[in-house]
Scaffold this motif. Sequence first.
Motif, PDB file in Angstrom:
ATOM      1  N   ARG A 258      15.599 -13.213  -1.373  1.00 37.83           N
ATOM      2  CA  ARG A 258      15.079 -11.868  -1.059  1.00 37.83           C
ATOM      3  C   ARG A 258      14.511 -11.930   0.346  1.00 37.83           C
ATOM      4  O   ARG A 258      13.552 -12.665   0.607  1.00 37.83           O
ATOM      5  CB  ARG A 258      14.024 -11.409  -2.050  1.00 37.83           C
ATOM      6  N   PHE A 259      15.114 -11.169   1.251  1.00 38.10           N
ATOM      7  CA  PHE A 259      14.689 -11.096   2.650  1.00 38.10           C
ATOM      8  C   PHE A 259      13.956  -9.773   2.829  1.00 38.10           C
ATOM      9  O   PHE A 259      14.570  -8.718   2.886  1.00 38.10           O
ATOM     10  CB  PHE A 259      15.917 -11.174   3.563  1.00 38.10           C
ATOM     11  N   SER A 260      12.637  -9.842   2.908  1.00 35.71           N
ATOM     12  CA  SER A 260      11.810  -8.639   2.983  1.00 35.71           C
ATOM     13  C   SER A 260      11.267  -8.442   4.395  1.00 35.71           C
ATOM     14  O   SER A 260      10.797  -9.397   5.025  1.00 35.71           O
ATOM     15  CB  SER A 260      10.632  -8.728   2.004  1.00 35.71           C
ATOM     16  N   VAL A 261      11.319  -7.215   4.871  1.00 36.37           N
ATOM     17  CA  VAL A 261      10.760  -6.849   6.178  1.00 36.37           C
ATOM     18  C   VAL A 261       9.744  -5.739   5.956  1.00 36.37           C
ATOM     19  O   VAL A 261      10.047  -4.743   5.302  1.00 36.37           O
ATOM     20  CB  VAL A 261      11.861  -6.363   7.147  1.00 36.37           C
ATOM     21  N   PHE A 262       8.526  -5.930   6.481  1.00 36.26           N
ATOM     22  CA  PHE A 262       7.507  -4.899   6.310  1.00 36.26           C
ATOM     23  C   PHE A 262       6.846  -4.584   7.644  1.00 36.26           C
ATOM     24  O   PHE A 262       6.785  -5.421   8.539  1.00 36.26           O
ATOM     25  CB  PHE A 262       6.447  -5.332   5.282  1.00 36.26           C
ATOM     26  N   ARG A 263       6.378  -3.353   7.752  1.00 29.65           N
ATOM     27  CA  ARG A 263       5.708  -2.943   8.981  1.00 29.65           C
ATOM     28  C   ARG A 263       4.329  -3.597   9.034  1.00 29.65           C
ATOM     29  O   ARG A 263       3.543  -3.492   8.095  1.00 29.65           O
ATOM     30  CB  ARG A 263       5.574  -1.415   9.038  1.00 29.65           C
ATOM     31  N   ASN A 264       4.057  -4.295  10.116  1.00 31.64           N
ATOM     32  CA  ASN A 264       2.812  -5.044  10.268  1.00 31.64           C
ATOM     33  C   ASN A 264       1.836  -4.228  11.106  1.00 31.64           C
ATOM     34  O   ASN A 264       1.795  -4.351  12.333  1.00 31.64           O
ATOM     35  CB  ASN A 264       3.101  -6.394  10.935  1.00 31.64           C
ATOM     36  N   ALA A 265       1.073  -3.363  10.443  1.00 30.03           N
ATOM     37  CA  ALA A 265       0.186  -2.466  11.184  1.00 30.03           C
ATOM     38  C   ALA A 265      -0.936  -1.972  10.290  1.00 30.03           C
ATOM     39  O   ALA A 265      -0.830  -1.987   9.063  1.00 30.03           O
ATOM     40  CB  ALA A 265       0.977  -1.279  11.718  1.00 30.03           C
ATOM     41  N   GLU A 266      -1.991  -1.534  10.930  1.00 29.25           N
ATOM     42  CA  GLU A 266      -3.055  -0.843  10.216  1.00 29.25           C
ATOM     43  C   GLU A 266      -2.716   0.645  10.174  1.00 29.25           C
ATOM     44  O   GLU A 266      -1.635   1.058  10.593  1.00 29.25           O
ATOM     45  CB  GLU A 266      -4.394  -1.093  10.915  1.00 29.25           C
TER      46      GLU A 266
ATOM     47  N   LEU B 229       0.803  -1.224   0.000  1.00 33.32           N
ATOM     48  CA  LEU B 229       0.000   0.000   0.000  1.00 33.32           C
ATOM     49  C   LEU B 229       0.836   1.274   0.000  1.00 33.32           C
ATOM     50  O   LEU B 229       0.498   2.254  -0.674  1.00 33.32           O
ATOM     51  CB  LEU B 229      -0.932   0.008   1.220  1.00 33.32           C
ATOM     52  N   PHE B 230       1.929   1.277   0.773  1.00 28.23           N
ATOM     53  CA  PHE B 230       2.694   2.503   0.949  1.00 28.23           C
ATOM     54  C   PHE B 230       4.194   2.350   0.668  1.00 28.23           C
ATOM     55  O   PHE B 230       4.954   3.296   0.874  1.00 28.23           O
ATOM     56  CB  PHE B 230       2.519   3.035   2.391  1.00 28.23           C
ATOM     57  N   GLY B 231       4.604   1.183   0.245  1.00 33.68           N
ATOM     58  CA  GLY B 231       6.037   0.954   0.075  1.00 33.68           C
ATOM     59  C   GLY B 231       6.759   0.910   1.406  1.00 33.68           C
ATOM     60  O   GLY B 231       7.964   1.153   1.485  1.00 33.68           O
ATOM     61  N   ASP B 232       6.014   0.578   2.475  1.00 32.04           N
ATOM     62  CA  ASP B 232       6.546   0.595   3.835  1.00 32.04           C
ATOM     63  C   ASP B 232       7.258  -0.729   4.126  1.00 32.04           C
ATOM     64  O   ASP B 232       6.824  -1.526   4.961  1.00 32.04           O
ATOM     65  CB  ASP B 232       5.399   0.841   4.827  1.00 32.04           C
ATOM     66  N   ALA B 233       8.343  -0.964   3.400  1.00 27.76           N
ATOM     67  CA  ALA B 233       9.076  -2.217   3.527  1.00 27.76           C
ATOM     68  C   ALA B 233      10.498  -2.022   3.030  1.00 27.76           C
ATOM     69  O   ALA B 233      10.768  -1.138   2.209  1.00 27.76           O
ATOM     70  CB  ALA B 233       8.384  -3.319   2.716  1.00 27.76           C
ATOM     71  N   ILE B 234      11.388  -2.850   3.535  1.00 32.54           N
ATOM     72  CA  ILE B 234      12.777  -2.860   3.090  1.00 32.54           C
ATOM     73  C   ILE B 234      13.160  -4.292   2.762  1.00 32.54           C
ATOM     74  O   ILE B 234      12.472  -5.231   3.170  1.00 32.54           O
ATOM     75  CB  ILE B 234      13.732  -2.283   4.155  1.00 32.54           C
ATOM     76  N   PHE B 235      14.247  -4.463   2.006  1.00 33.34           N
ATOM     77  CA  PHE B 235      14.641  -5.821   1.647  1.00 33.34           C
ATOM     78  C   PHE B 235      16.128  -5.913   1.378  1.00 33.34           C
ATOM     79  O   PHE B 235      16.805  -4.919   1.132  1.00 33.34           O
ATOM     80  CB  PHE B 235      13.844  -6.313   0.423  1.00 33.34           C
ATOM     81  N   GLU B 236      16.623  -7.140   1.451  1.00 31.85           N
ATOM     82  CA  GLU B 236      17.992  -7.470   1.090  1.00 31.85           C
ATOM     83  C   GLU B 236      17.949  -8.539   0.004  1.00 31.85           C
ATOM     84  O   GLU B 236      17.191  -9.505   0.104  1.00 31.85           O
ATOM     85  CB  GLU B 236      18.774  -8.007   2.290  1.00 31.85           C
ATOM     86  N   THR B 237      18.750  -8.352  -1.042  1.00 26.69           N
ATOM     87  CA  THR B 237      18.916  -9.372  -2.074  1.00 26.69           C
ATOM     88  C   THR B 237      20.255 -10.045  -1.825  1.00 26.69           C
ATOM     89  O   THR B 237      21.295  -9.385  -1.818  1.00 26.69           O
ATOM     90  CB  THR B 237      18.881  -8.755  -3.478  1.00 26.69           C
ATOM     91  N   ILE B 238      20.227 -11.365  -1.613  1.00 22.21           N
ATOM     92  CA  ILE B 238      21.388 -12.087  -1.094  1.00 22.21           C
ATOM     93  C   ILE B 238      21.712 -13.288  -1.975  1.00 22.21           C
ATOM     94  O   ILE B 238      20.808 -14.012  -2.408  1.00 22.21           O
ATOM     95  CB  ILE B 238      21.113 -12.561   0.351  1.00 22.21           C
TER      96      ILE B 238
END
Length: 277
Positions: free
Chosen positions: A89-97, A23-32
């Motif tokens: 691909r290790f993706s981390v995203f904010r888990n929130a409303e 929805l907001f691009g509220d995520a980061i990732f690492e390509t390994i």
Amino acid sequence: MINYNGSIQDTSNYSIENNRGFLFGDAIFETIKVNGTKILFLEEHYLRLMASMRICRMEIPMNFTMEFMEEEILKLIALQANTVSNRIRFSVFRNAEGFYHPTSNDVQFIITCSELASDSYVFSSTTYEVELFKDFHISKHLLATLKTNNKMINVVASIFAKENGFENCLLINEDKNVVEATNGTIFMKMGNQIITPPISEGCLNGIMRKQVIAIVAKMEGIEMIEKSISPFDLQKADELFISNVITGIQPITKYRKKEFTSEVAKEITSLLNALIN
């Protein structure tokens, strides 16, 4: 198969309409890159991921150690048919409303895996022509240096390259300086110098960028320099090449009317393979 918060399953079953990364691009990732069970540059990837989470004000779980990251990646790797080399691909995203303001800074993660053809970095001598992408520019700020889901410039530039018969595009910042390629760090050889833009220009704080800088710094007769690169510099260069953790080194053979050699790029590829083996 994916690793969703430590559980190996076919799918996350997480609806994208509720995912802040979507929805907001509220995520980061690492390509390994993982060779067998060896995670290349694990510490560098972990430290960059932690730094990115802090900058994005994500809550870092107490158990999120480097050992935890390694364990979760290898848990998924163990189920892959390819035992030679894989792309993670290790993706981390904010888990929130919430909307722009999230109701929580808690996170979840998803790890995906795809097969790679080789565990070594393969030097390519095929034609690789690039062009400047000038429709949009990268801003010189800290968020530009992170691997976030906000990569629309890279996507649009990649489409532009394909539509116009180029293999890649080089991105510029608001000062009209060359920052990077759509998929990696740009390096330029001019005389006995290897030049790459500093992070302050807005380029990604790349893992392979650091490896190449360290390798070049030890090469005899070559000086490693971080400084701004203008579009005019490109046509005066002897070599241009792109680096990332999956490809390694990709030589650029042509930019506009200028054609380039690739001797140093080939040597760096050899030294890089010696480093990972």
